[in-house]
Enzyme design. Structure first.
Site, short mmCIF file in Angstrom:
data_model
loop_
_atom_site.label_atom_id
_atom_site.label_comp_id
_atom_site.label_asym_id
_atom_site.label_seq_id
_atom_site.Cartn_x
_atom_site.Cartn_y
_atom_site.Cartn_z
N SER A 85 59.05 28.37 50.96
CA SER A 85 58.54 28.21 52.31
C SER A 85 57.53 27.07 52.34
O SER A 85 56.61 27.02 51.54
CB SER A 85 57.88 29.51 52.77
N GLY A 86 57.75 26.10 53.24
CA GLY A 86 56.86 24.96 53.34
C GLY A 86 57.28 23.78 52.50
O GLY A 86 56.54 22.81 52.39
N THR A 90 63.31 22.32 56.88
CA THR A 90 63.62 22.01 58.29
C THR A 90 63.68 20.51 58.51
O THR A 90 64.57 20.00 59.20
CB THR A 90 62.59 22.67 59.21
N ASN A 135 53.11 27.22 55.76
CA ASN A 135 53.91 26.25 56.49
C ASN A 135 53.54 26.34 57.96
O ASN A 135 53.51 27.43 58.53
CB ASN A 135 55.41 26.55 56.30
N SER A 138 57.25 27.19 60.02
CA SER A 138 58.12 27.97 59.15
C SER A 138 59.26 28.60 59.95
O SER A 138 59.03 29.21 61.00
CB SER A 138 57.31 29.07 58.46
N SER A 139 60.48 28.45 59.47
CA SER A 139 61.64 29.08 60.12
C SER A 139 61.62 30.57 59.82
O SER A 139 61.68 30.97 58.67
CB SER A 139 62.94 28.46 59.61
N GLY A 363 62.63 29.93 53.43
CA GLY A 363 62.46 29.75 52.00
C GLY A 363 61.93 30.99 51.31
O GLY A 363 61.52 31.98 51.93
N GLU A 365 59.48 33.45 49.73
CA GLU A 365 58.11 33.72 50.16
C GLU A 365 57.41 34.68 49.19
O GLU A 365 57.95 35.74 48.85
CB GLU A 365 58.08 34.30 51.58
#
Length: 1122
Positions: A85-86, A90, A135, A138-139, A363, A365
């Site tokens: 994540s981050g 994206t 992030n 973050s998605s 991502g 986490e």
């Protein structure tokens, strides 16, 4: 490459080198600042125009390779973007989409599809992304987009798909809710906020985190405008966008509802809403009855077969119900958005499509507090890592074995054991969680943890305080209410609290039914299970099972495509640029399997290619294989490489492919090919120049011959013309001399004849004038005698006439007096009778010869006056259809009575017509025209009298489905209707859009909106139909016209009378000629070169009252009318 090599490579990040490419997958390092390459069109164009090798490592490299494989080799592709994540997944997906959009073809339709695909990102990010501690964007959902291409490589459309619902009602410290809430409050106008009953202050809403409401470098107001514009481009109607914002506002206001405890008489606890203003505003937004929603928050109804039990909710249960409603409302809204976007961007054609999938998923986490959401997210990443291992490390080594290449196996970690720990149907964690949720009795998170300790205690990747793997550990940081899983990316500690509730994901049926009763169309469609007529007592599937099924579907989809990997590396945890954490990068390199991947590549071969394409690409480097090789492809490649004298250790021959070990060998091949192509180009240029010069010489020689021939011809023609003109001049002089001589002789003869004629004429004229004078004198004498006699007779007749008139006047006066005496005696009341008798007796001595006339006129005046006064009070209504009229009082007023009735009817018709608008007048004119054309001729006409002529039955201007059709037509549309076009071959019908404009008649496909036929009105000669109660009609076209190439048209319509009338009027207006309307039960229709008779018969139909059409033979088409 070892770990130190990877770290050294990534340290080039300090110099803004952000992208690195391996031979199998791309490694992308996110520098925590905007990549300028996305706006550089020259970089994209250089990738479009580049050759295969060598290339500069870039994000576009993998996108270009995938696109070329899809377009040229007809292989479906997928691009998997993974990482923590981050790490920039994206942003990497945006680079991929930008490149695909730039490399595709051009055109209005293609550009619209590309723009819709790109603009779907801002909408999905606003509703599905949020700020986390790792992030800022973050998605919180997994997005997998299938971009569909045609055979040329142009995009046709796409199909976009879990949402972390708990974030709606609760966010960890340092994080915030989904972007759309902050964008709405920051960017909406005051008018829109007032309409949505919102305030701009974030602190007014309990669902919004205040400690991180503002994000540095993020302009929520500008992003809101971007989202609104993107929704419009994607295809959202204005009312749909407003409905979405109303649902978002309702979710925000749901968080402000608070409850207070109350005790009932029976001792049970119940909850009540503290402040009902928020509830009232929510109900006004959603159109729900306030009492219904208030009861749904206070009571819960449980149904079992035929029994219903209603129980009260305490405060904790009420808060749970409120949060469950908010999460479900937002989750279903997001699903609706995805489906709505899919409807707009999906391919409209049904041709075979090529597909490129782009996977941008949340991502891996590892937070301070990890719950059910992190568990399923990390499970999804485990599955992606597993498919990476199977399709790269495992497949790579198996390929060498298949191709009989000497190979030493390289070990790698296979995370299939971790996936089995989570997803095993018997003793996996998700299966035990579902079993615990569904079993009867008391179910808590502690009982779930106890079950895990019993089943998974011996598993080497599972740890808890009671498991076997942790008993001999000195780790006292493992709490009692937690368990730990050793994922491929590291150990993650999960808090078991909330696992059962989040997996159940229950929404009380009372709330579903309340939402279904909403007046808000969108909210009602989001809760179909709330319909009382469709109550389903079956327990809905759990969140874990749904997620597992979605992941399985995703994996199955990915395995059908050729994979391409983008592995994102995060340089630091501080979300700051120019900071490189070596330990963090090393950890990511290890668990992503990059070391094993590079070892396999270094020990193996950098490039491999099938023999056929390899020979096709490099055959010009060897004289024996150029230009054509007639033997097997492998033998040709062997001859080629022997000719080039490459070291034997640099390549190997497999069963179906050639393997090249060192990239330098491949680069040398490309350099040789490039040089050879230049030589071939020079040879082609030389041959072309020689051919061009020879062709020019032959053309000049041929031209010289032609010019010389024409010059000689011109000289001969000129000489001939001179001789001819001289001859003609001499001939003309001779003929003129002869003609003048003959003319002189003829003139002399004519002059002699004219002289004799003139003398005779003068003599005869003199004699005639003398005789005329004599006759005039005799006639004048006779006329005088006749005039004198006539005057005498006239005087005598006038005296006799005067005498007769005087005598008749006396007789008439007596007759009139006597007649009026009798008339008044019968019809006038006694007062008038007495009055006239008295007058007659008193003034009889004064009566003269005209007394009767005076009395007649007076009596007539009084009777007429009385007649008009009575008519004034007995007038009928002003309705033109009112046929009432007062009776006639006197017989002599019969003609006057009828004329008054006629004048009054014309006057009130005019008054009624004056009330009509121009549109109504046009409608009545069309109705009148239809009456003249079809009354007493067509049995269908009486049923059409009461139906208004609408014309535009299809809302082409409003429906986005017909946007392409609307853009193609520039004229005003008079009729837009769905008709059934009768097939000329078998009599079957096909739906078509029938369009009538001022100058043309058009037919378009109902589904795609594509125009099939266009007929100018000047080419329409006649319309034929039967006299029966059916909707069939034929349009006859002018023979020899372009539109009549396939013959006449035969249609069936529910609005036949209207369509025929408007076609008649429009044709008359444009061509100034009346269109022939033929009404007959048999008529001929021209189908290509044949004339077919259309015959209408009476018959019993199997399908009710619908007429059927059937082709009997080559010359007869029979229509059965019920």
């Amino acid at each position: 490459m070892d770990l130190e090599g990877w770290v050294g490579l990534f340290k080039e990040f300090e110099g803004n080198k952000r992208w690195y490419l391996g031979f199998l997958s791309k490694v992308y390092q996110w520098p925590f600042k905007e990549p300028v390459v996305t706006a550089d069109k020259h970089v994209i164009m250089s990738w479009i125009l580049r050759t295969s090798f060598p290339f500069i490592p870039c994000s576009f490299a993998l996108s270009d390779e995938a696109y070329r494989s899809l377009r040229d080799q007809d292989k479906d592709q997928c691009i998997l973007i993974t990482g923590e994540s981050g790490a920039g997944k994206t942003e990497a997906s945006k680079l991929v989409m930008s490149y695909v959009a730039a490399v595709c073809g051009k055109g209005a339709e293609v550009n619209q599809v590309k723009e819709q695909l790109l603009q779907s990102n801002p909408v999905l990010e606003a509703f599905g992304n949020a700020k986390t501690v790792r992030n800022d964007n973050s998605s919180r959902f997994g997005k997998y987009m299938d971009i569909e291409f045609d055979f040329k490589g142009d995009p046709l459309g796409g199909v976009i798909n879990l949402l972390e619902k708990s974030r709606v009602v609760k966010q960890p410290r340092g994080e915030r809710n989904f972007h759309v809430f902050y964008q709405l409050l920051s960017g909406a106008s005051e008018e829109l906020l007032n309409k949505l009953k919102l305030e701009r202050d974030f602190s007014r809403y309990n669902y919004l985190s205040l400690d991180s409401a503002k994000v540095n470098g993020v302009d929520d107001a500008a992003n809101f405008r971007t989202v609104r514009n993107a929704m419009q481009i994607v295809g959202f109607m204005d009312h749909e966008a407003e409905s979405v914002l109303e649902v978002v506002a309702a979710v925000l206001k749901l968080g402000n509802i608070e409850f207070k405890p109350e005790s009932r008489v029976n001792g049970l606890d119940e909850s009540k809403i503290k402040d009902k203003n928020e509830l009232k505003e929510i109900c006004e937004l959603t159109g729900i009855d306030q009492s219904v929603l208030e009861r749904a928050f206070s009571f819960r109804t449980v149904e079992a077969k035929q029994e219903k039990v209603s129980t009260t909710l305490n405060v904790a249960q009420a808060y749970y119900a409120r949060d469950a409603l908010a999460k479900n409302l937002y989750s279903r809204l997001f699903s609706w958005l995805v489906n709505r976007i899919n409807e707009s961007i999906k391919a409209q054609t049904k041709v075979r499509k090529k597909v490129m999938g782009v996977l941008d998923i949340y991502g891996f986490e590892i937070f301070e507090d990890n719950s059910f959401e992190q568990f399923i997210i990390n499970y999804c990443n485990e599955k992606l890592q597993q498919i990476f291992i199977e399709l790269t490390l495992k497949e790579e080594q198996e390929e060498y074995i298949r191709e009989d290449i000497e190979w030493t196996h390289i070990d790698y970690f296979n995370n299939a054991i971790i996936c089995d720990l989570i997803e095993n149907n018997t003793n996996g964690i998700l299966a035990m969680l579902d079993e615990e949720c569904l079993r009867p009795g008391t179910v808590t998170d502690e009982t779930f943890l106890e079950k895990l300790n019993q089943v998974c205690a011996t598993h080497q990747h599972f740890e808890s305080r009671m498991s076997k793997c942790s008993r001999f550990l000195n780790d006292t940081s493992l709490p009692h209410s937690c368990f730990r899983i050793q994922h491929y990316a590291g150990k993650v500690l999960y808090q078991v609290e909330g696992f059962v509730d989040k997996n159940n994901d229950l929404l009380y049926r009372d709330l579903s039914q309340a939402m279904w009763k909403a007046g808000h169309t969108l909210i009602k469609s989001l809760f179909p299970e709330g319909n009382p007529a469709k109550i389903n007592l079956k327990r809905p599937p759990t969140a874990g099972s749904q997620f597992k099924a979605s992941v399985a579907t995703l994996m199955k989809n990915l395995q059908t495509k050729n994979p391409n990997y983008i592995r994102c590396i995060k340089p630091n945890d501080k979300k700051a640029a120019h900071i490189f954490n070596e330990a963090l990068v090393c950890h990511q390199i290890r668990y992503l399997g990059l070391l094993e991947n590079v070892r396999v590549r270094r020990a193996g071969y950098a490039f491999r290619q099938a023999y056929e394409p390899c020979l096709e690409r490099y055959k010009m480097l060897c004289k024996q294989t150029w230009p054509h090789w007639k033997g097997p492809a492998r033998a040709g490649v062997e001859v080629l490489f022997n000719e080039l004298e490459f070291p034997v250790e640099e390549y190997s021959f497999g069963r179906s492919k050639i393997f090249i070990r060192n990239p330098r060998t491949l680069f040398k091949l490309e350099d040789l090919r490039k040089q050879r192509l230049e030589d071939l180009a020079t040879l082609i240029q030389k041959i072309y120049r020689g051919w061009k010069c020879r062709t020019h010489f032959l053309l000049m020689r041929k031209s010289q011959i032609v010019i010389a021939a024409w010059s000689r011809r011109y000289a001969q023609q000129k000489r001939y013309q001179q001789i001819k003109s001289s001859t003609l001049l001499i001939q003309s002089y001779i003929r003129g001399w002869k003609a003048r001589k003959i003319l002189r002789e003829l003139k002399h003869q004519k002059r002699c004849k004219e002289a004799a004629t003139t003398i005779a004429a003068y003599w005869h004229g003199t004699q005639a004038r003398r005789e005329l004078s004599r006759l005039k004198e005799a006639a004048r004498n006779k006329h005088a005698i006749a005039v004198i006699w006539a005057y005498w007779l006239g005087s005598k007749a006038r005296r006799e006439l005067k005498r007769l008139k005087e005598e008749a006047r006396r007789k008439h006066a007596v007759a009139v007096i006597w007649a009026y005496w009798l008339g008044l005696k019968l019809h006038i009341n006694s007062v008038f009778c007495c009055f006239f008798l008295k007058v007659r007796r008193e003034y009889r001595k004064y009566f003269r010869a005209n007394a009767g006339k005076k009395i007649y006129e007076f009596t007539l005046q009084r009777i007429v006056q009385k007649y008009f006064l009575e008519m004034k009070n007995k007038m009928p209504s002003l309705s033109p259809i009112d046929k009432n009229w007062p009776p006639r009082p006197y017989l002599f007023l019969d003609s006057t009575h009828k004329e008054l009735k006629r004048i009054f009817h014309l006057w009130r018709c005019k008054k009624y017509r004056d009330q009509f608008t121009d549109q109504q007048k046009l409608i009545y004119e069309e109705k009148l025209e239809a009456s003249e054309l079809f009354k007493d001729k067509k049995a269908l006409y009486p049923s059409s009298v009461g139906q208004p002529f609408q014309g535009a039955y299809l809302e082409i201007n409003k429906n986005p489905k017909y946007k392409k059709l609307k853009d193609a037509i520039e004229e005003k549309i008079i009729i837009a209707e769905i008709v059934n076009k009768i097939n000329r071959a078998n009599g079957k019908s096909t739906s078509r859009i029938f369009l009538l404009t001022n100058n043309n008649l058009l037919l378009a496909d109902q589904k795609s909106g594509q125009i099939k036929s266009e007929v100018p009105l000047v080419d329409v000669t006649k319309v034929s139909m039967s006299s029966q109660n059916d909707g069939f009609f034929a349009i006859h076209l002018k023979e020899g016209s372009e539109a009549a190439s396939k013959g006449d048209f035969l249609f069936s319509s529910d609005h036949l009378i209207e369509m025929a009338t408007k076609l008649y009027r429009t044709t008359l207006s444009q061509t100034k000629q009346k269109l022939n309307i033929e009404i007959s039960d048999e008529f001929l229709v021209q189908f290509r070169q044949d004339k077919v008779c259309v015959k209408f018969i009476q018959g019993n139909q199997k399908n009710g009252s619908v007429p059927t059409c059937k082709r009997k033979n080559n010359r007869l088409l029979e229509v059965a009318v019920p």
